[in-house]
Design a protein around this motif. Sequence first.
Motif, PDB file in Angstrom:
ATOM      1  N   MET A   1       0.851  -1.184   0.000  1.00 41.94           N
ATOM      2  CA  MET A   1       0.000   0.000   0.000  1.00 41.94           C
ATOM      3  C   MET A   1       0.889   1.236   0.000  1.00 41.94           C
ATOM      4  N   GLU A   2       0.568   2.178  -0.880  1.00 40.20           N
ATOM      5  CA  GLU A   2       1.275   3.453  -0.906  1.00 40.20           C
ATOM      6  C   GLU A   2       0.652   4.355   0.155  1.00 40.20           C
ATOM      7  N   ILE A   4       0.366   8.212   1.541  1.00 39.67           N
ATOM      8  CA  ILE A   4       0.559   9.620   1.188  1.00 39.67           C
ATOM      9  C   ILE A   4       0.581  10.424   2.479  1.00 39.67           C
ATOM     10  N   GLY A  38      -9.801   5.684   3.260  1.00 39.53           N
ATOM     11  CA  GLY A  38      -8.368   5.837   3.086  1.00 39.53           C
ATOM     12  C   GLY A  38      -7.634   6.610   4.156  1.00 39.53           C
ATOM     13  N   TRP A  59      -2.628   9.046   4.430  1.00 48.94           N
ATOM     14  CA  TRP A  59      -3.729   8.494   3.641  1.00 48.94           C
ATOM     15  C   TRP A  59      -3.233   7.289   2.870  1.00 48.94           C
ATOM     16  N   ASP A  60      -4.151   6.391   2.516  1.00 50.39           N
ATOM     17  CA  ASP A  60      -3.739   5.200   1.777  1.00 50.39           C
ATOM     18  C   ASP A  60      -3.583   5.430   0.285  1.00 50.39           C
ATOM     19  N   SER A  61      -3.999   6.590  -0.208  1.00 48.73           N
ATOM     20  CA  SER A  61      -3.799   6.920  -1.623  1.00 48.73           C
ATOM     21  C   SER A  61      -4.010   8.415  -1.839  1.00 48.73           C
ATOM     22  N   LEU A  62      -3.425   8.908  -2.888  1.00 49.14           N
ATOM     23  CA  LEU A  62      -3.599  10.308  -3.253  1.00 49.14           C
ATOM     24  C   LEU A  62      -5.054  10.583  -3.610  1.00 49.14           C
ATOM     25  N   GLU A  63      -5.697   9.635  -4.266  1.00 48.74           N
ATOM     26  CA  GLU A  63      -7.093   9.810  -4.674  1.00 48.74           C
ATOM     27  C   GLU A  63      -8.017   9.974  -3.466  1.00 48.74           C
ATOM     28  N   ASN A  64      -7.829   9.154  -2.432  1.00 46.59           N
ATOM     29  CA  ASN A  64      -8.666   9.274  -1.230  1.00 46.59           C
ATOM     30  C   ASN A  64      -8.398  10.581  -0.492  1.00 46.59           C
ATOM     31  N   PRO A  96       4.704  11.227  -1.195  1.00 48.14           N
ATOM     32  CA  PRO A  96       4.590   9.792  -0.967  1.00 48.14           C
ATOM     33  C   PRO A  96       5.585   9.360   0.115  1.00 48.14           C
TER      34      PRO A  96
END
Length: 106
Positions: A1-2, A4, A38, A59-64, A96
């Motif tokens: 998982m990336e 952020i 996220g 956060w678990d992603s940039l999108e979230n 990231p």
Amino acid sequence: MEIITEIVTMKIADGMAKEEFIRIFNELENKFHSIQPGFVDSELLHNEKTDEWIVIQHWDSLENMQAASKLMFNNPITETYVKTIDPSSVKMIILPQLGVWGAKNK
């Protein structure tokens, strides 16, 4: 998982007590951020010398993270928080996470 990391620095409205802002921020985290998809965690810091507040969120992603940011300014739960910050002082860095290190158990 990336992961952020979002780092936000800001100042709050003149005359607002530190304890009051912490209460408002606590409400924001418990009633808004913590239920967003996220969201991992957040920290609130205060630089006494510059009177700047620093928020570190993961956060678990940039999108979230971006989706939550868009919702934040159109949600009645966040209204009090948004009114307490000086918008001209807000600076945001989004990066990231490349690694995590911690103390080893002895």
